[in-house]
Design an enzyme around this catalytic site. Sequence first.
Site, PDB file in Angstrom:
ATOM      1  NE  ARG A 278      -3.132  -0.323   2.965  1.00  0.00           N
ATOM      2  CZ  ARG A 278      -4.348  -0.680   2.785  1.00  0.00           C
ATOM      3  NH1 ARG A 278      -5.161  -0.003   2.138  1.00  0.00           N
ATOM      4  NH2 ARG A 278      -4.544  -1.956   3.119  1.00  0.00           N
ATOM      5  CB  CYS A 346     -28.839  -3.002  -8.722  1.00  0.00           C
ATOM      6  SG  CYS A 346     -29.264  -2.156  -9.972  1.00  0.00           S
TER       7      CYS A 346
HETATM    8  C1  LIG Z   1      -0.680  -8.033   1.959  1.00  0.00           C
HETATM    9  C2  LIG Z   1       0.680  -8.222   2.531  1.00  0.00           C
HETATM   10  C3  LIG Z   1       1.541  -7.371   2.274  1.00  0.00           C
HETATM   11  C4  LIG Z   1       1.479  -5.864   1.957  1.00  0.00           C
HETATM   12  O1  LIG Z   1       0.559  -5.188   2.717  1.00  0.00           O
HETATM   13  P1  LIG Z   1       0.360  -3.528   2.581  1.00  0.00           P
HETATM   14  O2  LIG Z   1      -0.373  -3.167   3.774  1.00  0.00           O
HETATM   15  O3  LIG Z   1       0.054  -3.513   1.349  1.00  0.00           O
HETATM   16  O4  LIG Z   1       1.724  -3.217   2.952  1.00  0.00           O
HETATM   17  C5  LIG Z   1       2.972  -7.854   2.577  1.00  0.00           C
HETATM   18  N1  LIG Z   1       3.284  -9.187   3.100  1.00  0.00           N
HETATM   19  C6  LIG Z   1       2.181  -9.941   3.185  1.00  0.00           C
HETATM   20  C7  LIG Z   1       2.416 -11.481   3.454  1.00  0.00           C
HETATM   21  C8  LIG Z   1       0.814  -9.800   2.877  1.00  0.00           C
HETATM   22  O5  LIG Z   1      -0.124 -10.575   2.905  1.00  0.00           O
END
Ligand SMILES: *Cc1c(COP(=O)(O)O)cnc(C)c1O
Length: 422
Positions: A278, A346
């Site tokens: 993210r 919807c």
């Molecule tokens: C989803 C996930 C991430 C990334 O998480 P962010 O919040 O997008 O940084 C990293 N490692 C694992 C194992 C994940 O499942």
Amino acid sequence: MDHFLYRDGALHAEDVPVAEIAASVGTPFYVYSTATLKRHFTLFDEALSWGDHLVCFAMKSLSNQAVIKILGDAGAGMDVVSGGEYRRAKAAGVPGDRIVFSGVGKTAEEMHLAITGGIRQFNVESEPEMVVLDQVAQSLGAVVPITVRVNPDVDAKTHAKIATGKSENKFGIPISRAREVYAMAARMPGLKVIGIDVHIGSQLTELEPFEAAYKKVAELTEVLRADGHEISRLDLGGGLGIPYARSNAAPPLPTDYGALIQRTVGHLGCEIEIEPGRLISGNAGLMVSKVIYVKSGEDREFLILDGAMNDLIRPAMYDAWHDIVPVVEPVPGAEQTRYDIVGPVCESGDTFAKGREMPVVKADDLVAFRSAGAYGAVMSSEYNSRPMIPEVLVDGDQFAVIRPRPTYEEMIARDTLPVWLD
Ligand SMILES: *Cc1c(COP(=O)(O)O)cnc(C)c1O
């Protein structure tokens, strides 16, 4: 920080007016900024420059080939959670020795794919997975590097659907059983234990939960080393949050996070891996949509957009907030009002915001959802038979479609009739 700013009264993606992209590709669409993607990767890379490290982009947040290529070319590794993501990483030119495989349900086929194609390490999440991985590795005459994902039982203080580090969550093995599981791994000829993995959740806006988890990982490192295991790599997961509302206090920066890592595990001499998703992709994307109608309800105004929950599910799924702004810059002192901002799908869940205060807009105006790069396009669907919306990449003053909008014919042609109906 991102590269979506108003300039000369119009919202720009880097040097391209967003309205120009809309005129070219139609609405709704996603648009990503190359400069923001690179900048955020570099922030993490520099935050760990005190030691040996690899920043692995969590591809599940945004997995378009062009995005993977930009980050891969910048030196990023990839954190993949499926055979599909593994293939996408390879297709974008990321070498196997920079790909980390995470996830609770890896199948023997996916393991086979990654071992033969090259893999940096598997982050193993359970004993049954370990047994299967050992079998697949031995059948290929390979010895595969693994870490074991431990569940530190730490409250990440985030939305329940994206918290992963509490004992009730499905992820990893309880840290209290780690010694036993590492002993089991050490007896398996197809596996080579190289480290520890932890990932406690997503959209964390404080450093304390990371600190608690990483301290536990540091203690475990000493314990496992004393048991005779080689622990030379720590994968500390992703999860650092972003400010979805500009009015909120800013979450900790990658530099603070890097310093925390150095403080908690830096003395162990391990290579550090992190898996941010993210924070690299979130603010690197907008979803742009057009107002279809402004409809007056009994006690409220509805802003009905051409974008919907199938295009961006975060508000419906996680009660998420996205800043929603007009693409034409509001003049200072412009009239504000409150809208319930909804899509055409919807069901009532198709609501992006309730009672949202924003400048007055009218039918055919464009609006942009900020911070829509992560968990946006990747979670979209064709619910209500709305074709997947296109993705566009901007780099300076150029833009290109990086996933076209399918035609209705293409969408329908994916269904096939059984012979008895044809
Ligand atoms: C989803 C996930 C991430 C990334 O998480 P962010 O919040 O997008 O940084 C990293 N490692 C694992 C194992 C994940 O499942």
